[in-house]
Write an enzyme that holds these catalytic residues in place. Structure first.
Site, PDB file in Angstrom:
ATOM      1  N   GLY A 172       5.145  -0.550   6.179  1.00 14.92           N
ATOM      2  CA  GLY A 172       6.145  -1.362   5.497  1.00 14.92           C
ATOM      3  C   GLY A 172       7.301  -1.784   6.361  1.00 14.92           C
ATOM      4  N   HIS A 231       0.812  -1.222   0.000  1.00 14.36           N
ATOM      5  CA  HIS A 231       0.000   0.000   0.000  1.00 14.36           C
ATOM      6  C   HIS A 231       0.845   1.272   0.000  1.00 14.36           C
ATOM      7  CE1 HIS A 231       0.456   0.236   4.512  1.00 14.36           C
ATOM      8  NE2 HIS A 231       0.418   1.525   4.233  1.00 14.36           N
TER       9      HIS A 231
END
Length: 573
Positions: A505, A360
């Site tokens: 992340g 994302h």
């Protein structure tokens, strides 16, 4: 060819029924006296492109010097000699290994083969560049029958000419396999079901001399052209699912040398699907036998070891980590020319050239030109000697990732060069093994440069860390109904400690057997550090096969989004 007054040249012509062979003797202070017969030419690399080498009477191979003699005319004749039609392109690269002799070619371009060109042998190459040649791929001829030369074979089903040397090489280059029919010896020699093995030299099952069995006889493979791509194919065929660690010499084997000049693309399931010479056709000695070290796990040696121990600090709240605690964490920047850049996500170094992060992070742009990666980062506003900055060569988003579901929120970034892991401030984190249990009810750590409060103005410049408990999926699913088996929750149900925007992340680092493993990837959540709103993480373990396949080059990179966007639109969790 120009011969100076200090040189003497003698040219002898020998005429046979098929061709005239020109032998050139050069006597010179600069050229080593040598007799050159055009026995063969080869491309070391791919089937239609590679470093140009000429075979000498003693069986050795000379590279061709890329000097003023290396012209498009020479390239055209060389490709024609090899059996290729179409265009020929010359390239040059720095000489990779020390050579005793180099060949120099001079062709006008009208010659039918290299025998008609002039040549000399030199002790050195003045440009320190070796010739690299691209020949046109064989293509079907339209509108009229293909007119193949005596150096070519006609694939009638496709109406195309292929090099004659591709015939009877155990690889079907014609769509109907016509080039592998009526061969002597026959190409359908039965193979044993397990015709590949590693001859153990050190006693370890995952390394040794690569051996091949044909006609019930074990022999070896020559290292000419055998690279890490071919090694990955061989190791996976041998049952090592993570591929090869490296090609390594373990000394000479014995028996017949069965395979030479092997060239693999990487998507083959067997080395027999790779292009290579005919069985037993080689110019090698056992000193060139291929040795392999295959991977028994997806992790590099020495992974998961930090320079400093973590101290259980918080991300939200602004407490800092110790420099060197998380040497695998990567800071991901959006680079906005000419000088502006902003950190917007994080990732984990899982292999010297690969960063694992969240998909994302790239919802709005996948243009790798906009992305910079920094390892060894600690203070975003202070440059340290430990920092290493990288460009991105490829970006791989999981093919099943969709923004709406949050599922499959994982991505891999390939760096433009390997990271230096020798400093202690940069190291790989270990991936969990498929045979290991999932992390459950454990305490793990998160780290990042994301927001330390509810507003964007609370973004920190110094790396923060937090120790959080993992929550059971039943508890997490009662909070987030869309939770899937690829996700897990971590944090405190009463809030106060959590990841936030800008941490996306980054690694969920969990300790097992004295080293740190990547339990998950920071993915999403509802707010930051709120009561009954823990953070959600993408589990790493379900994606081990996808990660391995991507590192081995078996998946396709993501296509770039055309738009370039401002950093404010890119913040994730």
């Amino acid at each position: 060819m120009v011969v100076s007054s200090r040189e003497m040249m003698l040219v002898l012509f020998e005429t046979t029924q098929k061709e005239t062979v020109c032998t050139v003797f050069i006597y010179s202070p600069t050229f080593q006296p040598y007799i050159l017969f055009w026995d063969d030419i080869r491309l070391v690399g791919r089937a239609f492109a590679g470093v140009v080498e000429l075979k000498q009477p003693d069986g050795s191979w000379n590279k061709v010097c890329a000097d003023h003699f290396w012209t498009p005319q020479v390239a055209a004749v060389a490709c024609h000699h090899l059996g290729f039609d179409g265009t020929a392109r010359t390239r040059a690269r720095g000489i990779q290994t020390h050579e005793k002799h180099f060949s120099k070619l001079q062709c006008k371009g009208s010659e039918e083969s290299l025998e008609q060109c002039q040549s000399v042998i030199a002790n050195s190459c003045s440009t320190n560049r070796e010739a690299y040649l691209f020949c046109g791929r064989p293509r079907a001829v339209k509108d009229h029958p293909a007119n193949c030369t005596d150096r070519q074979f006609l694939c009638r089903s496709e109406n195309k000419c292929i090099p004659s040397r591709w015939r009877c090489d155990y690889v079907s280059d014609c769509s109907d396999g016509a080039d592998e029919v009526n061969c002597t010896p026959s190409t359908d020699i039965p193979l044993s079901s397990h015709y590949l093995r590693l001859l153990r030299v050190t006693g370890r099952r995952n390394e040794g001399i690569l051996e091949f069995n044909l006609a019930n006889q074990w022999g070896t493979v020559c290292d000419d052209g055998f690279d890490i791509v071919a090694a990955n194919v061989a190791c996976k065929q041998l049952g090592f699912h993570y591929g090869a660690e490296k090609v390594k010499s373990f000394g000479g084997g014995s028996g017949q040398i069965w395979i030479d000049e092997i060239n693999c693309l990487g998507n083959e399931t067997s080395i027999l699907e790779c292009r290579r010479n005919n069985f037993a056709a080689h110019d090698c000695t056992h000193a060139e036998d291929v040795g392999l070290v295959c991977k028994t796990s997806p992790n590099p040696e020495g992974c998961g070891v930090p320079k400093a121990d973590p101290k259980s600090r918080r991300i939200v709240g602004g407490h800092t980590s110790t420099r060197g605690s998380w040497p695998w964490i990567a800071s991901i920047f959006l680079h906005i020319p000419p000088m502006s850049q902003e950190q917007f996500c994080a990732g984990s170094l899982v292999n010297d050239e690969w960063i694992l992060t969240a998909a994302h992070c790239f919802d709005r742009t996948t243009d790798k030109r906009d992305i910079r990666i920094r390892l060894g980062e600690y203070n975003l506003h202070h440059r340290d000697s430990s920092e290493q900055t990288f460009n991105v060569t490829e970006l791989f988003l999981h093919p099943l990732y969709t923004k709406a579901s949050h599922d499959f929120d994982i991505a891999l970034i390939k760096l433009n060069r390997p990271a230096d892991t020798s400093t202690g401030y940069v190291n790989n984190i270990c991936l969990p093994l498929a045979s290991e249990d999932n992390f459950q009810s454990d305490y793990c750590f998160v780290a990042g440069w994301g927001n330390t409060g509810s507003s964007a103005s609370s973004k920190t410049n110094v790396l923060q860390e937090a120790k959080i408990p993992l929550l059971g999926n039943d508890v997490c699913k009662s909070i987030y109904g869309q939770l899937t088996s690829n996700m897990m929750c971590g944090g405190y149900v009463f809030g106060g400690i959590d990841t936030c925007q800008g941490d996306s992340g980054g690694p969920l680092s969990c300790r097992r057997n004295g080293r740190w493993e990547l339990g998950g990837v920071i993915s999403w959540g509802n707010g930051c550090a709120q009561v009954m709103k823990p953070g959600v993480y993408t589990r790493a373990k379900p994606y081990l096969q996808w990660i391995t396949d991507t590192l081995l080059g078996k998946t396709a990179p993501s296509t770039a989004a055309p738009a370039r966007l401002h950093i404010n639109s890119l913040f994730g969790r």
